[in-house]
Motif scaffolding. Structure first.
Motif, PDB file in Angstrom:
ATOM      1  N   VAL A 164       0.834  -1.200   0.000  1.00 51.38           N
ATOM      2  CA  VAL A 164       0.000   0.000   0.000  1.00 51.38           C
ATOM      3  C   VAL A 164       0.873   1.257   0.000  1.00 51.38           C
ATOM      4  N   MET A 165       1.984   1.226   0.771  1.00 47.85           N
ATOM      5  CA  MET A 165       2.898   2.370   0.783  1.00 47.85           C
ATOM      6  C   MET A 165       3.463   2.616  -0.620  1.00 47.85           C
ATOM      7  N   LYS A 166       3.885   1.519  -1.273  1.00 48.59           N
ATOM      8  CA  LYS A 166       4.453   1.653  -2.609  1.00 48.59           C
ATOM      9  C   LYS A 166       3.402   2.148  -3.598  1.00 48.59           C
ATOM     10  N   LEU A 167       2.195   1.605  -3.469  1.00 47.44           N
ATOM     11  CA  LEU A 167       1.140   2.002  -4.406  1.00 47.44           C
ATOM     12  C   LEU A 167       0.724   3.445  -4.185  1.00 47.44           C
ATOM     13  N   ASN A 168       0.838   3.910  -2.949  1.00 49.33           N
ATOM     14  CA  ASN A 168       0.549   5.303  -2.658  1.00 49.33           C
ATOM     15  C   ASN A 168       1.467   6.204  -3.483  1.00 49.33           C
ATOM     16  N   VAL A 169       2.759   5.873  -3.468  1.00 51.06           N
ATOM     17  CA  VAL A 169       3.738   6.640  -4.231  1.00 51.06           C
ATOM     18  C   VAL A 169       3.477   6.488  -5.735  1.00 51.06           C
ATOM     19  N   LEU A 170       3.227   5.246  -6.144  1.00 54.19           N
ATOM     20  CA  LEU A 170       3.027   4.971  -7.570  1.00 54.19           C
ATOM     21  C   LEU A 170       1.800   5.707  -8.117  1.00 54.19           C
ATOM     22  N   SER A 200      -4.862  -0.180  -5.799  1.00 57.56           N
ATOM     23  CA  SER A 200      -4.726   0.726  -6.938  1.00 57.56           C
ATOM     24  C   SER A 200      -6.074   1.339  -7.273  1.00 57.56           C
ATOM     25  N   ILE A 201      -7.095   0.502  -7.346  1.00 59.27           N
ATOM     26  CA  ILE A 201      -8.425   0.989  -7.706  1.00 59.27           C
ATOM     27  C   ILE A 201      -8.887   2.035  -6.690  1.00 59.27           C
ATOM     28  N   GLU A 202      -8.691   1.717  -5.410  1.00 54.40           N
ATOM     29  CA  GLU A 202      -9.137   2.612  -4.352  1.00 54.40           C
ATOM     30  C   GLU A 202      -8.403   3.958  -4.398  1.00 54.40           C
ATOM     31  N   LEU A 203      -7.064   3.891  -4.502  1.00 53.77           N
ATOM     32  CA  LEU A 203      -6.267   5.123  -4.467  1.00 53.77           C
ATOM     33  C   LEU A 203      -6.492   5.974  -5.713  1.00 53.77           C
ATOM     34  N   LEU A 204      -6.613   5.329  -6.875  1.00 51.50           N
ATOM     35  CA  LEU A 204      -6.823   6.095  -8.102  1.00 51.50           C
ATOM     36  C   LEU A 204      -8.184   6.781  -8.084  1.00 51.50           C
ATOM     37  N   ARG A 205      -9.161   6.136  -7.485  1.00 51.81           N
ATOM     38  CA  ARG A 205     -10.484   6.744  -7.401  1.00 51.81           C
ATOM     39  C   ARG A 205     -10.407   8.038  -6.596  1.00 51.81           C
ATOM     40  N   GLU A 206      -9.564   8.012  -5.526  1.00 51.73           N
ATOM     41  CA  GLU A 206      -9.386   9.219  -4.721  1.00 51.73           C
ATOM     42  C   GLU A 206      -8.620  10.302  -5.471  1.00 51.73           C
ATOM     43  N   ASP A 287      12.143   3.468 -21.404  1.00 47.90           N
ATOM     44  CA  ASP A 287      11.120   4.480 -21.119  1.00 47.90           C
ATOM     45  C   ASP A 287       9.696   3.914 -21.092  1.00 47.90           C
ATOM     46  N   LYS A 288       9.584   2.600 -20.969  1.00 55.02           N
ATOM     47  CA  LYS A 288       8.245   2.004 -20.883  1.00 55.02           C
ATOM     48  C   LYS A 288       8.038   1.366 -19.513  1.00 55.02           C
ATOM     49  N   ILE A 289       9.128   0.818 -18.964  1.00 56.00           N
ATOM     50  CA  ILE A 289       9.009   0.076 -17.717  1.00 56.00           C
ATOM     51  C   ILE A 289       9.360   0.990 -16.538  1.00 56.00           C
ATOM     52  N   TYR A 290       8.422   1.164 -15.630  1.00 56.71           N
ATOM     53  CA  TYR A 290       8.657   1.962 -14.429  1.00 56.71           C
ATOM     54  C   TYR A 290       8.582   1.057 -13.214  1.00 56.71           C
ATOM     55  N   LEU A 291       9.376   1.422 -12.201  1.00 54.13           N
ATOM     56  CA  LEU A 291       9.509   0.553 -11.045  1.00 54.13           C
ATOM     57  C   LEU A 291       9.396   1.385  -9.780  1.00 54.13           C
ATOM     58  N   VAL A 292       8.564   0.982  -8.834  1.00 55.66           N
ATOM     59  CA  VAL A 292       8.557   1.653  -7.535  1.00 55.66           C
ATOM     60  C   VAL A 292       9.346   0.763  -6.579  1.00 55.66           C
ATOM     61  N   HIS A 293      10.359   1.345  -5.923  1.00 51.02           N
ATOM     62  CA  HIS A 293      11.193   0.536  -5.029  1.00 51.02           C
ATOM     63  C   HIS A 293      11.860   1.401  -3.976  1.00 51.02           C
ATOM     64  N   ASN A 294      12.555   0.755  -3.049  1.00 49.56           N
ATOM     65  CA  ASN A 294      13.153   1.501  -1.950  1.00 49.56           C
ATOM     66  C   ASN A 294      14.599   1.861  -2.235  1.00 49.56           C
ATOM     67  N   ASP A 295      15.116   1.409  -3.404  1.00 52.26           N
ATOM     68  CA  ASP A 295      16.501   1.718  -3.703  1.00 52.26           C
ATOM     69  C   ASP A 295      16.557   2.947  -4.607  1.00 52.26           C
ATOM     70  N   ALA A 296      17.633   3.722  -4.447  1.00 52.87           N
ATOM     71  CA  ALA A 296      17.700   4.998  -5.150  1.00 52.87           C
ATOM     72  C   ALA A 296      18.008   4.841  -6.632  1.00 52.87           C
ATOM     73  N   GLY A 297      18.527   3.691  -7.059  1.00 48.94           N
ATOM     74  CA  GLY A 297      18.858   3.514  -8.472  1.00 48.94           C
ATOM     75  C   GLY A 297      19.978   4.451  -8.917  1.00 48.94           C
ATOM     76  N   ASN A 298      20.062   4.698 -10.221  1.00 48.00           N
ATOM     77  CA  ASN A 298      21.083   5.598 -10.756  1.00 48.00           C
ATOM     78  C   ASN A 298      20.597   7.048 -10.733  1.00 48.00           C
ATOM     79  N   PRO A 299      21.427   8.046 -10.526  1.00 46.25           N
ATOM     80  CA  PRO A 299      22.809   7.916 -10.083  1.00 46.25           C
ATOM     81  C   PRO A 299      22.876   7.465  -8.627  1.00 46.25           C
TER      82      PRO A 299
END
Lengths: 423, 316
Positions: A164-170, A200-206, A287-299
């Motif tokens: 839910v935390m990740k989906l909130n951000v997403l 997702s359905i719930e949060l997007l509705r809001e 530029d098609k695949i997006y990822l929500v995660h706890n790591d900062a990635g590049n840079p």
């Protein structure tokens, strides 16, 4: 009668002598006795790649940060004991029994919320029945919210943000994109997939009531050979974006099928990187695949972090630092052991509660005491080959950070009413 | 609606024909040995991995040619030096042997290639849409998959029914002793059939690897379904396997495409259940959700009502 009595006393003295001998023997080496940690995850079968990669990262963190620097708690080494559960709840029970019989008190586990839920209830029951012999569950990846809500346990600590935390951000991120009007949700038919869909359905509705959910599909986990029939439905639904919680082979096949069909829409995911996935998606996924995660990635956020990751890569050329939270978890665990000067799960758990920790990336982590959920910054990254310093799968492609949310903004309420053990 | 139907049919055909390539070899080997080869899908996986390794050095087309030959040779060697010895101890021993072999191959693949997904790509030559229908592309590679599968079916059918070799093979399967007394080397024929059967599985692996992803679990995912096809089609029947493969491919594809489910059935019956009903999961079940398990349902039904399968001859 007297003789009998004498022989008993003789036996007793002999036994106590032996016992004290044994005790002194073990006592003298106890300073060098390793701190043993069980790692229960799939090391064979369909999901073996994720499990073995996690094991290498835990082993590396233990060796690099502690064992090579003289160990912890005054010279004790950390020993990781891998136990293969094939990602099946049944095998997890068997491996849990084995861990208990070998005297292992701390269990790292991450893959599959179904397994984590099983382990959570098994450990709760075991700990209730065996006071003084409790087991601690370090959950580094399973993100079913239930584990820090309805089913929360004093003996369970989660080091990843839950779904839910990740989906909130997403959904915040999706809501910022006015071009998205129709969303298709597809996921594996089990607890985590269901949570992704419902939330997702719930949060997007809001956040964006104008967005229409044009599909909400479940498929059996690890059973689908070809995702093309599903993609046919996605295409005909006219969706502008896809959300999926799929992982492993289910993730690759789905993304490949979507791309092969010529559909040019963003795919919002949780696990679409590393372990062969990034290389397989390659140029088609840019530029098609997006990822929500706890790591900062590049840079990479700090020099220390870059050096740490590069050194892992040098030792494991065919693996990547895919789950940096494993390092966070081990470091916080050790800090709790050092603070309490103990390896007893009860003492560790108390020390971990409300612990604040600055990790190697310079991020502030907080282990919320009420539900044992880590609070940390979350990021959304995109699959690309531009400005990639540390790539994935040696492919030149990797994750580039596009959007970040500080830890305190990721906090969501919990419904945990923890049963605390009395000591 | 029409677009969904057309594409579901195409998708079903691709899957069905791919399954047939596996099922054809399996059913041939079954009619010869009288035992199911549990390791059959593992040969399919080997095909994909061999082709992947070859494609890194020499490209996809070399892999398509060489990998099936390697797999077939390996299969023939397994028959010659292991299975033939085990055969003397009866069917159960053979069954257990192939079962063990499947595990062995999976572990070996993980040992040599690692546990992660391999980046095995389809050739650039076929990297274009064959046609675009209703805004959806049908890739040339899928067209290529259909062509190869149909080609193999025709060739196999021709060889088995119209050629001298085919006659000898068929005779060797039903009357091995007579064929042996006529001066044919029956063990050699068996070895060749096993080699060709596993080689076919290898071909399936080579062409399926790029679309269905190449990873150590690919044999398990496909393996069970192939047994279902062989049983539904009738053990030992090539035609039956062909019909059953297409049937299962299309059944799954249509089931996924449909939006029907229990709610529709309940509406039709005029029944309603609240969300708190203990069987809520059952009342909200939809066809796409259970599509991948439908073949197993079909298997159970076939075994109950027509144990010989669609075209099976044996009843022992």
């Amino acid at each position: 009668m007297k003789r009998l009595h004498r022989s008993i006393t003789f036996r007793i003295t002999l036994r106590s002598l032996l016992a004290s001998l044994v005790l002194s023997f073990f006592g003298s080496i106890s300073a060098q006795e390793p701190v043993r940690i069980a790692f229960i995850d799939p090391l064979s079968g369909t999901f073996a790649s994720i499990g073995t990669s996690g094991l290498k990262q835990l082993q590396y963190a233990a060796d690099e940060l502690f064992n090579s620097k003289g160990g912890i708690l005054g010279g004790r080494m950390i020993e990781i004991v891998p136990l293969d559960n094939k990602q099946s709840p049944t095998d997890t029970q068997i491996q849990f029994r084995r861990a208990v019989s070998e005297g292992l008190r701390i269990i790292f586990q991450g893959n599959s919320s179904a397994v984590a839920n099983t382990l959570n209830s098994t450990i709760s029951r075991h700990n209730r029945r065996n006071p003084g012999q409790e087991i601690l569950q370090i959950n580094y990846s399973a993100v079913d919210p239930i584990l820090t809500n309805e089913q929360c346990s004093f003996w369970h600590f989660r080091f990843d943000a839950h779904a839910v935390m990740k989906l909130n951000v997403l959904t915040d991120y999706i809501a910022m994109n006015p071009e998205i009007k129709k969303i298709y949700i597809i996921g594996q038919d089990y607890s985590f997939g269901q949570v992704v869909s419902d939330t997702s359905i719930e949060l997007l509705r809001e956040k964006r009531p104008d967005i229409e959910i044009v599909g909400n599909e479940f498929h059996p986990i690890g059973q689908v050979k070809d995702f093309t029939p599903y993609v046919t439905k996605i295409v005909s639904s006219d969706a502008d974006a896809v959300i999926t919680g799929n992982f492993g082979a289910d993730m690759v096949s789905l993304a490949r099928s979507i791309i092969d069909s010529g559909l040019d829409i963003p795919i919002y995911t949780f696990y679409a990187a590393y372990d062969g996935i990034t290389a397989t998606l390659g140029a088609d996924g840019v530029d098609k695949i997006y990822l929500v995660h706890n790591d900062a990635g590049n840079p990479l956020p700090s020099e220390e972090r870059l050096a740490y990751t590069r050194n892992f890569k040098r030792l494991n050329p065919n693996n990547d630092m895919t789950q940096f939270r494993i390092t966070n978890a081990l470091q916080m665990l050790v800090q709790a052991m050092e603070a309490s000067q103990s390896t007893d799960p009860y003492d560790i758990a108390l020390a971990l509660e409300d612990m604040r920790f600055t990790n190697m990336s310079g991020e502030e982590l907080w282990m919320r005491g009420e539900d044992h959920q880590i609070i940390q910054p979350l990021h959304i990254s995109v699959h690309t080959d531009q400005n990639i310093v540390v790539d994935a799968d040696n492919s030149g492609f990797g994750l580039y950070r596009d959007f970040s949310v500080p830890g305190d903004e990721t906090v969501v309420d919990h419904s945990c009413r923890m049963r605390r053990p009395r000591r | 609606m029409l677009e969904v139907f057309v594409f579901s049919t195409l998708n079903g055909l691709v899957t069905g024909l791919l399954l047939f390539m596996l099922a054809s070899g399996l059913t041939l080997i079954f009619s010869m040995m009288g035992v199911l080869n549990f390791a059959h899908a593992s040969f399919y996986m080997l095909g994909a991995y061999f082709a992947y390794s070859i494609s890194l050095k020499l490209g996809f087309w070399a892999g398509l040619l060489v990998a099936p030959i390697l797999v077939g040779t390996f299969g023939a060697l397994v028959e010659r030096y292991a299975l033939r010895r085990v055969h003397a101890h009866g069917h159960v021993a053979e069954l257990v042997f192939t079962f063990g072999l499947a595990f062995l191959i999976e572990e070996a693949v993980q040992f040599f290639w690692g546990a992660d997904t391999k980046n095995y790509q389809s050739p650039d030559l076929l990297d274009f849409p064959l046609f675009t229908l209703f805004g959806q592309e049908f890739s040339a590679y899928r067209g290529f998959m259909i062509t190869i599968s149909v080609g193999i079916f025709l060739a196999l059918y021709y060889v088995l029914t119209r050629s001298r070799i085919g006659i000898i093979i068929q005779a060797a399967i039903t009357h091995p002793h007579t064929v042996a007394s006529l001066g044919h080397n029956v063990p050699l024929i068996f070895m060749a059939v096993f080699g060709v059967g596993t080689g076919l599985a290898g071909v399936a692996g080579v062409i399926a690897g790029p679309v269905l992803t190449t990873f150590p679990g690919m044999a398990v995912v496909l393996g069970s379904i192939v047994f279902v096809i062989v049983v539904i089609g009738g053990l030992g029947s090539l035609g039956g396997a062909f019909v059953a493969s297409l049937m299962i491919g299309l059944l799954q594809s249509y089931a996924i495409a449909s939006n029907l489910g229990m709610p529709d059935l309940l509406n039709w019956l005029g029944l309603e259940f609240s969300r708190d009903h203990p069987l809520n999961d059952l009342w909200t079940l939809t066809l796409p959700q259970i599509a991948p398990v439908l073949p197993f349902l079909l298997l159970v039904l076939v075994l109950i009502f027509r144990p010989t399968g669609l075209a099976g001859k044996r009843e022992e």
